[in-house]
Design an enzyme around this catalytic site. Structure first.
Site, PDB file in Angstrom:
ATOM      1  N   ASP A  44     -14.418  -2.414   2.315  1.00 21.07           N
ATOM      2  CA  ASP A  44     -13.505  -2.610   3.443  1.00 21.07           C
ATOM      3  C   ASP A  44     -14.259  -2.236   4.711  1.00 21.07           C
ATOM      4  O   ASP A  44     -14.853  -3.073   5.382  1.00 21.07           O
ATOM      5  CB  ASP A  44     -12.256  -1.758   3.228  1.00 21.07           C
TER       6      ASP A  44
ATOM      7  N   SER B  43       0.848  -1.190   0.000  1.00 15.32           N
ATOM      8  CA  SER B  43       0.000   0.000   0.000  1.00 15.32           C
ATOM      9  C   SER B  43       0.888   1.246   0.000  1.00 15.32           C
ATOM     10  O   SER B  43       1.758   1.391   0.859  1.00 15.32           O
ATOM     11  CB  SER B  43      -0.903  -0.004   1.233  1.00 15.32           C
TER      12      SER B  43
ATOM     13  N   LYS C 236      -1.016  -0.829  -4.470  1.00 12.69           N
ATOM     14  CA  LYS C 236      -2.256  -0.138  -4.106  1.00 12.69           C
ATOM     15  C   LYS C 236      -1.935   1.320  -3.812  1.00 12.69           C
ATOM     16  O   LYS C 236      -1.056   1.612  -2.990  1.00 12.69           O
ATOM     17  CB  LYS C 236      -2.918  -0.774  -2.879  1.00 12.69           C
ATOM     18  N   LEU C 237      -2.629   2.216  -4.483  1.00 12.25           N
ATOM     19  CA  LEU C 237      -2.435   3.641  -4.264  1.00 12.25           C
ATOM     20  C   LEU C 237      -3.559   4.189  -3.397  1.00 12.25           C
ATOM     21  O   LEU C 237      -4.742   3.992  -3.695  1.00 12.25           O
ATOM     22  CB  LEU C 237      -2.433   4.395  -5.597  1.00 12.25           C
ATOM     23  N   LYS C 238      -3.206   4.882  -2.333  1.00  6.45           N
ATOM     24  CA  LYS C 238      -4.195   5.620  -1.561  1.00  6.45           C
ATOM     25  C   LYS C 238      -4.602   6.857  -2.368  1.00  6.45           C
ATOM     26  O   LYS C 238      -3.743   7.546  -2.951  1.00  6.45           O
ATOM     27  CB  LYS C 238      -3.617   6.044  -0.213  1.00  6.45           C
TER      28      LYS C 238
ATOM     29  N   LYS D 228     -10.192  -7.708   6.846  1.00  4.79           N
ATOM     30  CA  LYS D 228      -9.250  -7.340   7.895  1.00  4.79           C
ATOM     31  C   LYS D 228      -9.759  -7.965   9.191  1.00  4.79           C
ATOM     32  O   LYS D 228     -10.807  -7.569   9.704  1.00  4.79           O
ATOM     33  CB  LYS D 228      -9.161  -5.822   8.040  1.00  4.79           C
TER      34      LYS D 228
ATOM     35  N   ASP E  51      -7.366   2.849  -3.180  1.00  5.95           N
ATOM     36  CA  ASP E  51      -8.098   2.798  -1.910  1.00  5.95           C
ATOM     37  C   ASP E  51      -8.440   4.219  -1.482  1.00  5.95           C
ATOM     38  O   ASP E  51      -7.552   5.042  -1.276  1.00  5.95           O
ATOM     39  CB  ASP E  51      -7.237   2.114  -0.852  1.00  5.95           C
TER      40      ASP E  51
ATOM     41  N   GLU F 241     -11.244   0.520  -3.705  1.00  2.00           N
ATOM     42  CA  GLU F 241     -11.584   0.078  -2.356  1.00  2.00           C
ATOM     43  C   GLU F 241     -12.282   1.187  -1.574  1.00  2.00           C
ATOM     44  O   GLU F 241     -11.789   2.311  -1.503  1.00  2.00           O
ATOM     45  CB  GLU F 241     -10.298  -0.360  -1.643  1.00  2.00           C
TER      46      GLU F 241
ATOM     47  N   ASN G 196     -10.595   4.942   1.242  1.00  2.00           N
ATOM     48  CA  ASN G 196     -10.894   5.075   2.672  1.00  2.00           C
ATOM     49  C   ASN G 196     -12.057   6.030   2.932  1.00  2.00           C
ATOM     50  O   ASN G 196     -11.962   6.947   3.761  1.00  2.00           O
ATOM     51  CB  ASN G 196      -9.670   5.512   3.467  1.00  2.00           C
TER      52      ASN G 196
ATOM     53  N   GLY H 227      -4.369  -4.890   5.446  1.00  2.00           N
ATOM     54  CA  GLY H 227      -3.367  -4.714   6.492  1.00  2.00           C
ATOM     55  C   GLY H 227      -3.640  -3.471   7.320  1.00  2.00           C
ATOM     56  O   GLY H 227      -4.259  -2.520   6.849  1.00  2.00           O
TER      57      GLY H 227
END
Length: 368
Positions: A239, A135, A161-163, A263, A189, A214, A191, A291
């Protein structure tokens, strides 16, 4: 197996580099470990709650408090526990899944050590090693991002994976895809950083052939994810919205997701994580292991979980060195993009005493 005591231990682990997401920047992890003693064995659990309630409603001080005042006393009073009974004993206490997961993990570790069985065998692992993704946090610039991604690829990670967040989405993805090619396994992702009003912007990611996006919307906006999934081609992965096998079944039935991130801390433990896996497999929905910047303790259990048959996408099961210059256990080291699944009893490893002592900030014993 009769529990004789439970230790709540706080440790402070500096990160090798700041890790920025849409909900903030971390430079260190304040981690709560749970150790149970039972007869001639002990077991370790790791609570993944963060310092502040930004990723979820849970945070580490609250987790320690609810464990001390409610969860540990309930388990100690229940008599000789089995790991499979912990969730039932703790069911009267609402929420606090990360705290419950840490306690259940410790009891399960002790139980498996006593019986000479590994986490992998208990969970149903079918692989001896698992492919690993990494990540990559939000950066100050595109060149900085490209350098970081290049470094991780050079280390052997098989998926990036790119935030992302509003203002840092299309251009970073385009830059990484253009620099490293169409064969790179790439996902993003958010969030929960977007709303359904951003659907047109998120649809602009479709041409980049991402594995998934995500948790783009708020964790409670399941119906919003249903509508978003109709408007974009990129598969939607949930998620934060998935806290149980029941949640997973409902989200899949509604069409809110095509992929699920599991998770264990978020869902209340590794046994519930296994149930979510089974639900997803029954519906033909791929899963992968997320993670939470775990130490080697949590990483060992995550790697075992990721070796189950339904985990068909590389997880965020990075090597220890991704986050920590020195782990509290013997480090997990990447080998050709993979990590080995521990085969010893329980987690298959324990903290290194001197290293654990160096990072400990507080410890407290609880007895019946």
């Amino acid at each position: 197996m009769k529990l004789t005591g439970v230790e709540l231990r706080r440790i402070s682990m500096p990160l090798v580099a700041p890790f920025r997401t849409s909900f903030g920047t971390q430079t260190a992890r304040d981690i709560l470990l749970v150790r149970v003693t039972a007869d001639d064995v002990e077991g370790w659990g790791e609570c993944v709650a963060m310092t502040s309630p930004l990723y979820s409603s849970e945070y580490v001080d609250a987790a320690e408090d609810v464990l001390r005042r409610f969860l540990v006393p309930a388990v100690l009073a229940a008599g000789p526990p089995s790991a499979h009974s912990v969730a039932e004993v703790l069911a009267p206490f609402k929420g606090h899944r990360m705290a419950k997961a840490a306690l259940e993990m410790a009891v399960l570790d002790a139980e498996l050590r006593a019986e000479g069985r590994s986490f992998g065998r208990e969970l149903g692992a079918v692989r001896e090693r698992v492919p690993c993704g990494v990540s990559v946090g939000i950066m100050d610039s595109i060149p900085e991002l490209l350098e970081a991604v290049g470094g991780y690829l050079a280390e052997g990670y098989v998926r990036i994976k790119l935030k992302i967040e509003p203002g840092w989405d299309l251009e970073p993805v385009r830059a990484v895809r253009e620099r490293y090619g169409d064969d790179l396994l790439l996902q993003v992702d958010a969030n929960t950083a977007y709303t359904l009003a951003d659907a047109r912007q998120l649809a602009r990611l479709d041409p980049f052939d991402l594995l998934l996006i995500e948790q783009p919307l708020d964790e409670e906006d399941v119906l919003g994810h249903v509508e978003l999934a109709r408007q974009i081609r990129t598969p939607v992965c949930l998620d934060e919205s998935i806290a149980s096998a029941r949640d997973a079944a409902a989200a899949i039935r509604l069409g809110a997701c095509q992929v699920v991130n599991i998770k264990p801390g978020r869902v209340g433990g590794y046994l519930e994580a296994r149930r979510i896996h089974d639900v997803c497999v029954a519906h033909g929905v791929p899963v992968w292991c997320g993670g939470m910047l775990e130490t080697g303790l949590g990483r060992a259990a995550n790697v075992a979980l990721a070796a189950m048959p339904g985990f068909t996408l590389p997880g965020d099961t990075s090597a220890s060195g991704r986050y920590y210059a020195s782990d509290i256990t013997e480090p997990f080291v990447l080998d050709d993009g993979h990590l080995e699944v521990p085969t010893g009893p329980g987690l298959g490893l324990v903290p290194v005493p001197d290293r654990l002592a160096e990072v400990t900030t507080a410890a407290e014993w609880l007895t019946a």
